[in-house]
Structures are given as C-alpha cells and as structure tokens.
Enzyme design. Structure first.
Site, PDB file in Angstrom:
ATOM      1  CE  LYS A  19      -3.891  -2.218   1.139  1.00  0.00           C
ATOM      2  NZ  LYS A  19      -5.659  -2.142   0.644  1.00  0.00           N
ATOM      3  CB  SER A  69      -0.765  -8.429  -0.482  1.00  0.00           C
ATOM      4  OG  SER A  69      -1.805  -9.076   0.824  1.00  0.00           O
ATOM      5  CB  SER A 124      -9.385   0.720  11.250  1.00  0.00           C
ATOM      6  OG  SER A 124     -10.619  -0.908   9.619  1.00  0.00           O
ATOM      7  N   GLY A 171      -9.253  -4.036  -4.330  1.00  0.00           N
ATOM      8  CA  GLY A 171      -9.259  -3.929  -6.302  1.00  0.00           C
ATOM      9  C   GLY A 171      -8.103  -3.363  -6.448  1.00  0.00           C
ATOM     10  CD  GLU A 223     -13.368 -11.596  -3.976  1.00  0.00           C
ATOM     11  OE1 GLU A 223     -14.003 -10.958  -4.225  1.00  0.00           O
ATOM     12  OE2 GLU A 223     -13.843 -12.827  -4.984  1.00  0.00           O
TER      13      GLU A 223
END
Lengths: 314, 314
Positions: free
Chosen positions: B53, B303, B78, B181, B204
């Site tokens: 991120k 990720s 959060s 996404g 998923e």
C-alpha cells in the site's frame, strides 16, 4: 586444544558450500533505532532445513572416509540436529540413524522421516539415548556425530560467522545464542582467527544459564531446570567446545523469558521473518545491555526458524 | 477508462522509487514440489510499513501540486492504508488526516501515530467515515485519497508487478489477492501492457467473494458477511478499479478458510517469512487449482506482513 589457521577454516567453508545456502544478512532501521546500534542479522532461519545445524552436520559427514560414510552416521537429538543430520546424509546418500526419545512430538519425527532419517525410539533419558546410539554404532559400524560437542560439527557451524565477517569485516562484536555450545564455539574460532577487534558474545536465558555459570566456575555446569521458551538452548556444553568458549568468548549475557518474548515479537513483527525463540535471545541480550552496545556495529546470528506454531503463545 | 503506455507506467515507478524498497522475489523448492509448479513470491511484506500500500499512497501524494500537498491528504481506513498514507505523507512533509472508526484496535491507532498521522475518530459505519473525511476536505482543503479506488493509487500498486515482470518476463500468470481491487487492477494494467502471454488471476475467500460475483453479474456486488481470517480483503471494489478488472483480469479463484490457513502455515513454516492471511489466499488458490497451474511459472504477490499476533490462531 587444536588450533586452526585461516586456511583450515576457509577449507571447511569450501567443502560444505555446495550443500548449504549462503544465507542473507538483513537489517532493520526500526530495530536499529530502538537498540541504538547497527545490527546485522545473519539469517540462518533461511538455511536448508531452517537452521545453522545443517552446516556442522554436512561437514562432519564429509570428513568421513567413503567406507565410513557407507556405514552411516548416528546421533541422538529430538531437535534441529536430527533433521540436519538426516538431510545432510540424504544429500550424500549416507544412512542416518536418529535416536529420538519416544516422547518426542510426532511433528519432529515426521520431519526426520521426510528427510529419510531412520528413527530408533528410546526412553526419554540421556542414559537411554546414549546406550541406544552406542548399540547402533556397534551393530552397524556407523559413526556417532554429536549435535554440538564434535570438532567437525563446531567447525561447520563456524562458517555462518565466516560468511558474515567476509561481508562485514569491521564488526565490534558477534552475538550468538548458547545452547550446546557448537555455534558459539565455531563462531569464536572464526572471529578470533579472522578479525582483530571483533568480540564474540553469548546470550542465554536465565532459566538455562549453564554456560554463564560454567565460565565462572571453570568447569561444565548443568541446568537444574529448563523452563524456557527458547527450547533449542536447553542442552549443555561439552568437553570439545567448552575450552574454545573459555578461551575465545568475551562474555555471556543472561536474559529473562519476558525479554526473550519482547525480542521475538520485535523480529517477527518488524522484520517479517520467522525466527525461533532461541534466536531472539541474542537480540534480547543486545536490548538489555543497550549502553554497552551503543553505536556499535553488531553481527547477530539468527540460529534458526523452526517454530512449532501449535506450541507458541506470544 | 483511461489507457496507459509503457512509458506512463515506467514513469510511475521512477517517481516513487526513492520512497519505496525494491522488494525481493523469493522461491521455495519445497512449496514448488507441493504445488507442482514454479512460484515466484514478490515479497511486499518487506515493503516499507510492511505492505504494498506504500506504493499507491506515495504515488497519489506525489501527483498533487505543491500547494495541495501543503494542505494535506485525508483517507478513511483502519488497516494498512492508514499507515501507508501516514508514512508516505511524513516522508514528503505533508499532513495526513486519517479517519478511523472509534472501534479500531489501539495497536492500529498507535501505528498511525508512530508515522505522525493525525487521527480523527468516528462511529464505525461507512457513512460516518465518509462524512468525517468530507468535513476534513472542506475544513482543511485536504485532498481525499481512497485506499483502492483512486487511479493514482492503482497505478502505484501496479509497480510491484512491474518489478516482478522486469525480473521474470516469461511468467504464465500473476496471482494476487483481491480486496478493494487496487492491487489487482494495478497489476492487471501492468501485466497487460508489458507482456504478451501472462495472465492476471485474482484470489478471494469464499466468505468475501464480491469480486467473483461482480465479474459474473457485471456490476459491483457487496459482501453480506465478512467472516474471514483474511481481514485485508473485506473491502469492496469501486468504480475506478472494477472496469480495469473486468477488462484485464482472467479469472478469480475462491478459497475456503481452511485452505487459507493451510497456505499460511506453509509459507510461515517453510519460507520462514511472516505474511498476512490475505497474502496466503493467493497461494491457497494455486494449491486448489493444481491441475490448471501444473508446471507453470507463476508470479505471486505477497501483499503484506502486518499480523496482529494477539488475534491469530492457526
């Protein structure tokens, strides 16, 4: 006590190189900030089978004659060395006989079997282990390899520090956890031969501080209890590694169980790598003696990453 | 839908490079053996603040005018994006206003504060979050940055796949987890522009299979429940990323909670790295569709590695 030259130690490394990983050296700016020094983590958790023990196991087998290799090797261990000797032997097509207490967790027995180790179970006392191993030596002509008190094992373990020092030649010290004494003895031999200023420092839980007490008393002390999360460090020193430790190790720092858990969490959460509680003992020692280590460049041996996630509670 | 050239995408990467880590690509021979294919793990758990991120957050801020940067950025999150925007903003000396539900765990609030994010608490509904964020936009003139439904964020996230493909240009496919996404849309854009044969595949949990259902129905579907260990994947698609996913994503594979846990344990125990449950969803998908992936070369986006060890039970 035998002495070793640079060439001897480099030869050990050359000999085992084809069978091991050269593990990465990682740093964490956040941990450096907290510790107020620069720590270089030599990550033996990424070694084959997940621990430095692979180094000593393969060196011990490679030093046997072809004839002796064919007869096989035997050890008693319920921990990483059982797996290390099994996988090392497998990669050389040598039979590995592993004596394990019948009480050892199934997951550890399974791991040895994955690596084609041949398990003989025995009652869970040191005497029974030794007797069972001796019987295999007698019956099969196999060579006994001690997990930590064998000079070829010690020399193999030292190659982790050798790789570290080749990349970082100006460290103020190298800190390792102390269990059976193989890792710290091998490290101390290498550090002593290859560097002028680098110290070798041990880290040990208060709960199993036999090495700390041994250095004071001048003889090998035992642990009365073994109530520590650092289950790889419950073993005790031997007559091969203790003299090396006496001669070349600067000091041993003891840490509490809480300090170990804090350091473990810090490594897991901040470095995103899985290390055994035993490995966290070394970071706990650095954090405990912050003033002494302030602004130093420190090598830290992450001994392994084999964690039983069913057992651990942070 | 805007289109992007190779040059556009390379420019994004050049722009954010000084602020991010080029993360390593790891492999595990044991996992390859189990999965019967070759998996290249792009390890964004080692990214700054522990997740991909960071890439999108820094790109979004860098695209603002200096004047707008001075007024600051605002988001509601959060999770990882709250930390990502805070640290990205901090490294550019930009104020970051983070709207968090008052029910968010203290540990997450503390993490944002460490990175100098300015927290505004609100009641734990989406409506309240949006209203609170809008008020900051109105009051401060700050720019709202959505965690996943913002084209600059999407383009930033795509740089992880760009680094992967530059090193491994012949992959059969790249598999990513699908939450809001942003990651999969950015990945699909890059994969589509830079390779001929590589597919982009999503993974998923069954429990939050909104993207799977959205691709079937052709409109953005919501999740009724969100009972998954993969807490990073509870968010839903948006109007910026959904058209990209529709156009460029080959398929989405759904996995059970048990399959996620098995994959998570495999990565932790065998690769000795800490990854979030969300990341394990991608490996779970590969293991589930073993036949389809057999003998392929697969890129897998890990990720992140931000795990709350107080919460997790394997």
């Amino acid at each position: 006590m035998a002495t070793f030259s640079r060439e001897d130690l480099l030869n050990v490394h050359e000999r085992i190189k084809p069978y091991i990983h050269e593990t990465p050296i990682l740093t964490s700016s956040l941990i450096n900030e907290i510790a107020e020094c620069s720590i270089f983590f030599k990550c033996e958790n990424f070694q084959k089978m997940g621990a430095f023990k692979m180094r000593g196991a393969i060196n011990a087998i490679l030093q046997l004659s072809e004839e002796d290799q064919q007869k096989g090797v035997v050890t008693h261990s319920s921990g990483n060395f059982a797996q290390a000797l099994s996988i090392a032997a497998k990669s050389l097509n040598v039979p590995a006989y592993i004596v394990m207490p019948s009480s050892a967790p199934q997951v550890k027995k399974d791991a040895v079997k994955t690596y084609k180790g041949i398990i003989t179970e025995c009652p869970p006392t040191l005497q029974d282990r030794e007797k069972t191993a001796q019987k295999i030596v007698d019956d099969k002509g196999a060579t006994f390899v001690h997990p930590s008190n064998d000079i070829e094992v010690i020399l193999g373990q030292g190659t982790a520090a050798l790789e570290l020092i080749q990349k970082k030649p100006n460290l103020d010290c190298v800190v390792t956890p102390v269990g059976g004494g193989g890792l710290i003895a091998g490290t101390a031999l290498v550090v002593n031969v290859f560097t002028e200023k680098t110290k070798t420092i041990g880290a040990e839980p208060f709960e199993v501080d036999d090495a700390y007490r041994s250095l004071i008393s001048g003889k090998i002390e035992k642990n009365e209890s073994a109530n520590t999360i650092a289950d790889g460090l419950k073993t005790q020193l031997g007559d091969q590694n203790f003299p090396i430790i006496q001669k070349h190790v600067d000091s041993i720092i003891r840490v509490t169980e809480e300090e170990i858990k804090t350091a473990l969490k810090l490594i897991w959460e901040r470095m995103k790598i899985i290390v055994e509680p035993s490995s966290a003992v070394a970071l706990a020692a650095i954090l405990k003696k912050k003033k002494e280590f302030k602004n130093q460049e420190i090598g830290l041996l992450i001994s392994g990453g084999n964690v039983d996630f069913n057992q651990i509670q942070l």
